[in-house]
Design an enzyme around this catalytic site. Structure first.
Site, PDB file in Angstrom:
ATOM      1  N   ASP A  56       7.103  16.863   3.362  1.00  0.00           N
ATOM      2  CA  ASP A  56       7.436  15.592   4.003  1.00  0.00           C
ATOM      3  C   ASP A  56       7.093  15.678   5.492  1.00  0.00           C
ATOM      4  O   ASP A  56       7.371  16.671   6.159  1.00  0.00           O
ATOM      5  CB  ASP A  56       8.917  15.275   3.813  1.00  0.00           C
TER       6      ASP A  56
ATOM      7  N   HIS B   2      -1.181   5.979  -9.182  1.00  0.00           N
ATOM      8  CA  HIS B   2      -0.224   5.135  -8.471  1.00  0.00           C
ATOM      9  C   HIS B   2       0.751   4.429  -9.411  1.00  0.00           C
ATOM     10  O   HIS B   2       0.336   3.668 -10.286  1.00  0.00           O
ATOM     11  CB  HIS B   2      -0.955   4.076  -7.638  1.00  0.00           C
TER      12      HIS B   2
ATOM     13  N   ASN C  41      14.301   7.736  -4.281  1.00  0.00           N
ATOM     14  CA  ASN C  41      14.683   6.432  -3.745  1.00  0.00           C
ATOM     15  C   ASN C  41      13.833   5.364  -4.426  1.00  0.00           C
ATOM     16  O   ASN C  41      12.606   5.513  -4.530  1.00  0.00           O
ATOM     17  CB  ASN C  41      14.461   6.391  -2.236  1.00  0.00           C
TER      18      ASN C  41
ATOM     19  N   THR D 114      10.749   3.592   1.053  1.00  0.00           N
ATOM     20  CA  THR D 114       9.866   3.109   2.120  1.00  0.00           C
ATOM     21  C   THR D 114       8.387   3.265   1.771  1.00  0.00           C
ATOM     22  O   THR D 114       7.559   2.510   2.264  1.00  0.00           O
ATOM     23  CB  THR D 114      10.144   3.843   3.447  1.00  0.00           C
TER      24      THR D 114
ATOM     25  N   HIS E 292       7.780   8.944  -5.860  1.00  0.00           N
ATOM     26  CA  HIS E 292       7.874  10.301  -5.329  1.00  0.00           C
ATOM     27  C   HIS E 292       9.280  10.839  -5.521  1.00  0.00           C
ATOM     28  O   HIS E 292      10.255  10.097  -5.488  1.00  0.00           O
ATOM     29  CB  HIS E 292       7.481  10.358  -3.847  1.00  0.00           C
TER      30      HIS E 292
HETATM   31  P1  AMP Z   1      11.245   7.153   0.790  1.00  0.00           P
HETATM   32  O1  AMP Z   1      12.123   6.632   1.880  1.00  0.00           O
HETATM   33  O2  AMP Z   1      12.016   7.735  -0.357  1.00  0.00           O
HETATM   34  O3  AMP Z   1      10.224   6.136   0.361  1.00  0.00           O
HETATM   35  O4  AMP Z   1      10.496   8.409   1.398  1.00  0.00           O
HETATM   36  C1  AMP Z   1       9.224   8.377   1.933  1.00  0.00           C
HETATM   37  C2  AMP Z   1       9.025   9.706   2.594  1.00  0.00           C
HETATM   38  O5  AMP Z   1       7.641   9.865   2.852  1.00  0.00           O
HETATM   39  C3  AMP Z   1       9.741   9.858   3.930  1.00  0.00           C
HETATM   40  O6  AMP Z   1      10.628  10.979   3.850  1.00  0.00           O
HETATM   41  C4  AMP Z   1       8.614  10.079   4.934  1.00  0.00           C
HETATM   42  O7  AMP Z   1       8.960  11.003   5.927  1.00  0.00           O
HETATM   43  C5  AMP Z   1       7.502  10.577   4.038  1.00  0.00           C
HETATM   44  N1  AMP Z   1       6.156  10.329   4.515  1.00  0.00           N
HETATM   45  C6  AMP Z   1       5.638   9.164   4.962  1.00  0.00           C
HETATM   46  N2  AMP Z   1       4.339   9.315   5.287  1.00  0.00           N
HETATM   47  C7  AMP Z   1       4.022  10.609   5.030  1.00  0.00           C
HETATM   48  C8  AMP Z   1       2.841  11.390   5.158  1.00  0.00           C
HETATM   49  N3  AMP Z   1       1.696  10.870   5.602  1.00  0.00           N
HETATM   50  N4  AMP Z   1       2.900  12.684   4.795  1.00  0.00           N
HETATM   51  C9  AMP Z   1       4.037  13.228   4.348  1.00  0.00           C
HETATM   52  N5  AMP Z   1       5.174  12.545   4.200  1.00  0.00           N
HETATM   53  C10 AMP Z   1       5.182  11.265   4.541  1.00  0.00           C
HETATM   54 ZN    ZN Z   2      -0.214   5.098  -4.350  1.00  0.00          ZN
END
Ligand code: AMP
Ligand code: ZN
Length: 115
Positions: free
Chosen positions: A30, A46, A85, A93, A98
């Site tokens: 992350d 996806h 999430n 987000t 994931h």
């Molecule tokens: P969520 O809030 O469950 O959708 O988590 C999305 C996660 O993706 C967050 O913990 C971000 O820090 C992580 N994230 C977003 N962009 C990237 C990226 N380019 N590389 C690695 N992690 C990312």
């Molecule tokens: Zn995707």
């Protein structure tokens, strides 16, 4: 999905620190870790989230790799937490399915107050 950041990571189009990869899934660190071990495990294909009609075989493969990610990150013996999430109320987000693999410290029990 051409504008999906995790699709781009899966395709190697934007950099990530890859922990594990096979034909179907990839795990990477992350970018904004919340705990000492914070690794994301995703299907390469996806799907918006776990409710997005993900084929059971793919879900099975994805979840079957959680233990391996934990071993690779050294938290299989100490313990860890997985989180997916999902949607608005789930505070998702990035809308590509994931699984957060979280560990490296004794995690808090509480989810905290709603806001
Ligand atoms: P969520 O809030 O469950 O959708 O988590 C999305 C996660 O993706 C967050 O913990 C971000 O820090 C992580 N994230 C977003 N962009 C990237 C990226 N380019 N590389 C690695 N992690 C990312
Ligand atoms: Zn995707």
């Amino acid at each position: 999905m051409s504008d999906c950041i995790f699709c781009k990571i899966a395709a190697g189009e934007i950099p990530a620190t890859v922990v594990y990869e096979d034909d179907l899934v990839i795990a990477f660190e992350d970018a904004n870790p919340q705990v000492p071990v914070h690794t994301l495990l995703i299907p390469k294909q996806h799907y918006a989230n776990i409710s997005d009609d993900v084929p059971p075989e793919l879900l099975g493969h994805l979840f079957s790799k959680v233990g391996e990610i934990a071993r690779l990150k050294g938290v299989d013996k100490t313990g860890f937490r997985i989180v997916a999430n999902t949607g608005e109320d789930g505070r998702q987000t990035v809308h590509h399915l994931h699984i957060h693999v979280l560990g490296g410290l004794r995690l808090p029990i509480s989810m905290g107050p709603a806001d």
